[in-house]
Design a protein around this motif. Structure first.
Motif, mmCIF file in Angstrom:
data_model
loop_
_atom_site.group_PDB
_atom_site.id
_atom_site.type_symbol
_atom_site.label_atom_id
_atom_site.label_comp_id
_atom_site.label_asym_id
_atom_site.label_seq_id
_atom_site.Cartn_x
_atom_site.Cartn_y
_atom_site.Cartn_z
ATOM 1 N N ASP A 92 0.244 7.153 64.670
ATOM 2 C CA ASP A 92 -0.391 6.862 65.940
ATOM 3 C C ASP A 92 0.664 6.978 67.040
ATOM 4 O OD1 ASP A 92 -2.818 6.401 64.715
ATOM 5 O OD2 ASP A 92 -2.443 4.248 64.467
ATOM 6 N N LYS A 93 0.237 7.039 68.285
ATOM 7 C CA LYS A 93 1.200 7.139 69.373
ATOM 8 C C LYS A 93 2.208 6.000 69.243
ATOM 9 C CE LYS A 93 1.631 7.583 74.385
ATOM 10 N NZ LYS A 93 0.920 7.660 75.688
ATOM 11 N N TYR A 110 0.808 13.294 67.073
ATOM 12 C CA TYR A 110 2.038 12.525 66.979
ATOM 13 C C TYR A 110 2.510 12.495 65.521
ATOM 14 C CZ TYR A 110 1.150 10.900 71.747
ATOM 15 O OH TYR A 110 0.926 10.842 73.106
ATOM 16 N N SER A 219 -1.870 9.632 56.267
ATOM 17 C CA SER A 219 -2.659 8.778 57.152
ATOM 18 C C SER A 219 -2.153 7.338 57.112
ATOM 19 C CB SER A 219 -4.142 8.826 56.744
ATOM 20 O OG SER A 219 -4.941 8.057 57.619
ATOM 21 N N GLN A 221 -1.285 5.569 59.745
ATOM 22 C CA GLN A 221 -1.904 4.855 60.866
ATOM 23 C C GLN A 221 -1.026 3.713 61.365
ATOM 24 O OE1 GLN A 221 -5.690 3.820 59.008
ATOM 25 N NE2 GLN A 221 -6.685 5.592 59.941
ATOM 26 N N HIS A 223 1.879 2.417 64.291
ATOM 27 C CA HIS A 223 2.461 2.669 65.612
ATOM 28 C C HIS A 223 3.986 2.585 65.576
ATOM 29 C CE1 HIS A 223 -1.320 2.670 67.885
ATOM 30 N NE2 HIS A 223 -1.707 1.652 67.146
ATOM 31 N N THR A 228 6.917 3.273 59.643
ATOM 32 C CA THR A 228 6.520 4.557 59.079
ATOM 33 C C THR A 228 7.641 5.134 58.232
ATOM 34 O OG1 THR A 228 5.030 5.044 60.929
ATOM 35 C CG2 THR A 228 5.796 6.910 59.625
#
Length: 297
Positions: A92-93, A110, A219, A221, A223, A228
Motif C-alpha cells: 500500500d502507499k 507501489y 498481497s 497489504q 503500509h 514488509t
C-alpha cells in the motif's frame, strides 16, 4: 505463558496467512479469532523468524562456494558464484518514508524492490527488500550490502569469481551481463548470452518457488516498508528451510511482479561497462564451446 492465544495457533495461522491469498478477515474466521489478532501475530512471527534464523540466508563460502560455482559451470558460465535478479513486492502507499512516490514503479503501483542473490540451487544467499520500487535495479544494487562490499573489497566477497545479472545491472569484471543484442550478434556472443540466460534461471526459479510457497508476498497489504521487508525476508528464510528439508513445491502459473527497466548502458548516467568487465566478457565468450559441459559425454 502470558499469551491468551496458544503458540501453536500463532504459528499455524501465520504460516497459513503467508501461504495463501485468503483475506485477513477470512483467516481470522478460519482460526476463530479477530483480524487484528491475525495481523499482530503475523508481524510478530515474521520478526521472530528473521531474528532467530539469520544464518539461513548466508553468503556462500568454502565448500558451499565451490559447489555453487561448479553448479553454474554446468549451466555453461564458468566462474560464476551467484546470480542476481529482482522482482517487485506490492505494498500500500507507504507511510513514514520521506518520499512515498519513490515507491511507485513503472507499472504505476507501489512496491519495494526485492533484489536477491542465489546460488546454483536457487537458495537465497542475500536478499534486500526495503528499497523503493521506483528505483532502477542498478541503483538498488549499489545500495545493497553486496554492492557496497564489492566496492570495498571484491576479492574478499567473490574469491576471484563473479556474479551474473541481466542487462539492467552495470557490467564489470565482478558482475557479468549479456551483450546488447540488436539482431546481429556474432555466434560467440549469442552463445554467451544463452549461457547467461541459463545461469539466471537459478534466481528466476527461486522467485517462482517463493511466490508458489508464500502467495502472500503478492498481497501483503502493509503500509510499513519495514514490516514488509521483514515479512519478505521471513518468507525467503522459510524458502531456504524448505530446500534444506527437500520439501518440493508445485510450481504453477503464478507470476512474479516484474517491472520492465531500461538496460543500464542506455541510462543517462549509464555506460557500456568497465574496461575489466568488457575484456572479461569478451574472453569468456571466446572460450565457450558450442556445447554446454553437461551436453558433452
Amino acid at each position: 505463558m502470558r499469551r491468551k492465544w496458544p503458540l501453536r495457533n500463532i504459528i499455524l495461522s501465520s504460516l497459513w496467512t503467508l501461504s495463501t491469498l485468503e483475506s485477513y478477515r477470512d483467516v481470522a474466521e478460519r482460526f476463530q479469532t479477530s483480524k487484528s489478532v491475525i495481523c499482530d501475530h503475523l508481524h510478530e512471527f515474521c520478526a521472530l523468524i528473521v531474528e532467530h534464523f539469520p544464518d539461513k540466508i548466508a553468503w556462500p563460502k568454502g565448500a558451499e562456494a565451490e559447489a555453487s560455482a561448479a553448479g553454474f559451470s554446468l549451466a555453461g558460465l564458468p566462474g560464476t558464484l551467484c546470480a542476481v535478479g529482482s522482482c517487485h513486492v506490492p505494498i500500500d502507499k507507504p507511510q513514514g518514508v520521506p518520499v512515498p512516490e519513490a515507491y511507485l514503479n513503472g507499472k504505476m503501483f507501489y512496491s519495494v524492490n526485492l533484489m536477491a542473490f542465489c546460488d546454483h540451487a536457487g537458495r537465497f544467499v542475500h536478499v534486500s527488500a526495503e528499497h523503493p520500487g521506483g528505483w532502477h535495479n542498478s541503483q538498488v544494487f549499489r545500495a545493497t550490502e553486496v554492492g557496497r562490499a564489492l566496492e570495498r573489497d571484491p576479492h574478499a566477497l567473490l574469491q576471484g569469481r563473479h556474479l551474473a545479472g541481466d542487462a539492467t545491472f552495470p557490467l564489470s569484471e565482478h558482475l557479468l551481463t549479456p551483450f546488447p543484442d540488436f539482431g546481429n550478434l556474432a555466434a560467440r556472443k549469442g552463445r554467451y548470452n544463452r549461457r547467461i540466460l541459463a545461469t539466471l534461471q537459478a534466481v528466476r526459479g527461486a522467485f517462482r518457488a517463493l511466490h508458489a510457497r508464500f502467495r502472500r508476498v503478492k498481497s501483503l497489504q502493509m503500509h510499513s516498508v519495514a514490516k514488509t521487508s521483514t515479512a519478505v525476508r521471513a518468507c525467503c528464510i522459510l524458502h531456504n528451510v524448505c530446500l534444506e528439508n527437500n520439501n518440493p513445491v508445485l510450481l504453477d502459473d503464478t507470476d512474479c511482479d516484474t517491472v520492465s527497466q531500461e538496460p543500464f548502458h542506455l541510462l543517462p548516467n549509464g555506460h557500456s561497462g568497465s574496461l575489466g568487465g568488457i575484456s572479461k566478457r569478451q574472453d569468456i565468450a571466446a572460450s565457450l564451446s558450442k556445447k554446454r559441459p553437461q551436453d558433452v559425454m
